[in-house]
Structures are given as structure tokens and as C-alpha cells.
Design a protein around this motif. Structure first.
Motif, PDB file in Angstrom:
ATOM      1  N   SER A 138    -104.496   3.262  92.680  1.00  0.00           N
ATOM      2  CA  SER A 138    -104.591   4.361  93.633  1.00  0.00           C
ATOM      3  C   SER A 138    -105.860   4.226  94.457  1.00  0.00           C
ATOM      4  O   SER A 138    -106.898   3.791  93.958  1.00  0.00           O
ATOM      5  CB  SER A 138    -104.595   5.708  92.909  1.00  0.00           C
ATOM      6  N   SER A 139    -105.780   4.629  95.721  1.00  0.00           N
ATOM      7  CA  SER A 139    -106.974   4.581  96.572  1.00  0.00           C
ATOM      8  C   SER A 139    -107.663   5.939  96.652  1.00  0.00           C
ATOM      9  O   SER A 139    -108.782   6.026  97.149  1.00  0.00           O
ATOM     10  CB  SER A 139    -106.591   4.111  97.987  1.00  0.00           C
ATOM     11  N   SER A 140    -107.009   6.999  96.154  1.00  0.00           N
ATOM     12  CA  SER A 140    -107.629   8.324  96.207  1.00  0.00           C
ATOM     13  C   SER A 140    -107.195   9.177  95.021  1.00  0.00           C
ATOM     14  O   SER A 140    -106.108   9.005  94.483  1.00  0.00           O
ATOM     15  CB  SER A 140    -107.281   9.042  97.518  1.00  0.00           C
ATOM     16  N   VAL A 141    -108.082  10.071  94.626  1.00  0.00           N
ATOM     17  CA  VAL A 141    -107.799  11.069  93.592  1.00  0.00           C
ATOM     18  C   VAL A 141    -108.112  12.429  94.183  1.00  0.00           C
ATOM     19  O   VAL A 141    -109.219  12.665  94.667  1.00  0.00           O
ATOM     20  CB  VAL A 141    -108.656  10.846  92.334  1.00  0.00           C
ATOM     21  N   SER A 142    -107.140  13.328  94.169  1.00  0.00           N
ATOM     22  CA  SER A 142    -107.353  14.691  94.640  1.00  0.00           C
ATOM     23  C   SER A 142    -107.085  15.663  93.495  1.00  0.00           C
ATOM     24  O   SER A 142    -105.967  15.758  92.996  1.00  0.00           O
ATOM     25  CB  SER A 142    -106.441  15.021  95.824  1.00  0.00           C
ATOM     26  N   LEU A 143    -108.149  16.359  93.083  1.00  0.00           N
ATOM     27  CA  LEU A 143    -108.038  17.420  92.083  1.00  0.00           C
ATOM     28  C   LEU A 143    -108.631  18.692  92.670  1.00  0.00           C
ATOM     29  O   LEU A 143    -109.372  19.422  92.013  1.00  0.00           O
ATOM     30  CB  LEU A 143    -108.745  17.012  90.798  1.00  0.00           C
TER      31      LEU A 143
END
Length: 206
Positions: free
Chosen positions: A43-48
Motif C-alpha cells: 500500500s502507498s497510503s494508510v488512512s485512519l
């Protein structure tokens, strides 16, 4: 046989959904949580964003080498421990604003050599460690607005040789020590509005 396969698939999906929903409240973020939520190494991004995250284990992102963006805005994180983001050599954007952060370890951002944007605004940080930003040579935007910072000590921003925008508005800054902004030669925007400053010394920039 086909019906058995469909039923098995349904329960597999249901169990994974249940596992994910169980982390929707009071998450202490670690590698297992990230994998359970489906954030794999590629994955290139993590959104929490707004997920009630209350803490981050120092090895939470270990092995997620391809990450370029981490969004942890609007959570309840209080402390950023050492080596939290170690070895994220591709990370370009890190958003930690609108939490309850009171403490950032001096080694929290070690190794983030590609980071361009760091947002720590709207927290409860009252003090910065002198080595906090030392590895962030490529950082261009640093937001520290709406915290509880009262003093900017000498050479506090050392290492930020590429910085262009520094937002320190709406803090409690009353003292800026000589050379606080030393070697910030590329800064184009410096926001010190809504602080408790009475005067500025020529030597804060030299």
C-alpha cells in the motif's frame, strides 16, 4: 458443493468484517491491527482518519516500506514514541493533527528522509526536543499551530534545511531564544500570530 463453498465464503467475509469492526473503537495501533484492516506492505497510503486511535506501537509501521502517506487526523493519540515511523524511506506526508498529543519523542521521526509535509497542529504539545526534526532534511511544510508551546529554544529546528512553511500560530510562545531559526534559509512563510510575544530579537534568525 457449490452451496458449501458460498456459505464458507460468506462466513470468511463476515469474520473479517467482524475483526475490522472490533478495532473501530479505542484502537492501539500496531502491525497486527494494520494487517487486519487490510493495509499490506504494498500500500502507498494508510488512512485512519477519525478512528478513535489512542496510541501507536513503536513497531506499528515496521515493514511497510512503500508507504507515502499516513493520515491519523482526528484521533486521541497522546504520545508519539521513539522509532514509530522508522525506515519509512518513501513517506512524503504525515498527518497527526487534531489529536491529544502532549509528547513527541526525540527519535519519533528518525529516518524520514523523504518527508515533505508534517502536520502536528491542534494538539497539546508544550515542548519540542532539539533533535526531533534532525533527520527531516527534505521537509517543506511544518504545522505546529494551536498547541501549548511557550518557548522556542536555540537551534530547535536544526536539520530543516529545505523548510518553506512554518506555522506556529495560536500557541503560548513568549520566548524565542537566539538562533532558534538558525539555518532556516529557505523559509518563505513564518506564522507567529496569536502568541504572547512582546518583542523579537535580530539574533533569532542568525
Amino acid at each position: 458443493l457449490l452451496w458449501c463453498l458460498v456459505i464458507s465464503l460468506f462466513f470468511a467475509v463476515f469474520n473479517e468484517a467482524a475483526k475490522i469492526s472490533s478495532y473501530s473503537s479505542d484502537i492501539f495501533l500496531n502491525r497486527s491491527v494494520l494487517l487486519s484492516l487490510g493495509y499490506m506492505e504494498k500500500s502507498s497510503s494508510v488512512s485512519l482518519y477519525n478512528k478513535s486511535v489512542v496510541g501507536i506501537d513503536e513497531l506499528a509501521f515496521n515493514g511497510f516500506f512503500d508507504l507515502e502517506e499516513i493520515d491519523l487526523r482526528l484521533n486521541r493519540i497522546e504520545v508519539i514514541v521513539q522509532y514509530t515511523f522508522t525506515n519509512l524511506k518513501m513517506l512524503d506526508r504525515l498527518l497527526l493533527c487534531e489529536n491529544a498529543i502532549t509528547f513527541v519523542d526525540a527519535k519519533a521521526f528518525d529516518g524520514l528522509t523523504a518527508l515533505k509535509q508534517l502536520d502536528l497542529g491542534n494538539n497539546r504539545i508544550d515542548e519540542l526536543h532539539q533533535d526531533t526534526f534532525k533527520d527531516l532534511a527534505d521537509l517543506e511544510q511544518l504545522n505546529l499551530n494551536t498547541n501549548l508551546i511557550s518557548t522556542l529554544s536555540t537551534n530547535i529546528f536544526h536539520g530543516l534545511t529545505s523548510l518553506r512553511t512554518l506555522n506556529l500560530s495560536n500557541n503560548r510562545i513568549a520566548t524565542i531564544e537566539p538562533y532558534a531559526f538558525y539555518l532556516l534559509n529557505n523559509v518563505q512563510q513564518l506564522n507567529l500570530a496569536q502568541n504572547q510575544l512582546v518583542s523579537l530579537s535580530y539574533f533569532i534568525f542568525h
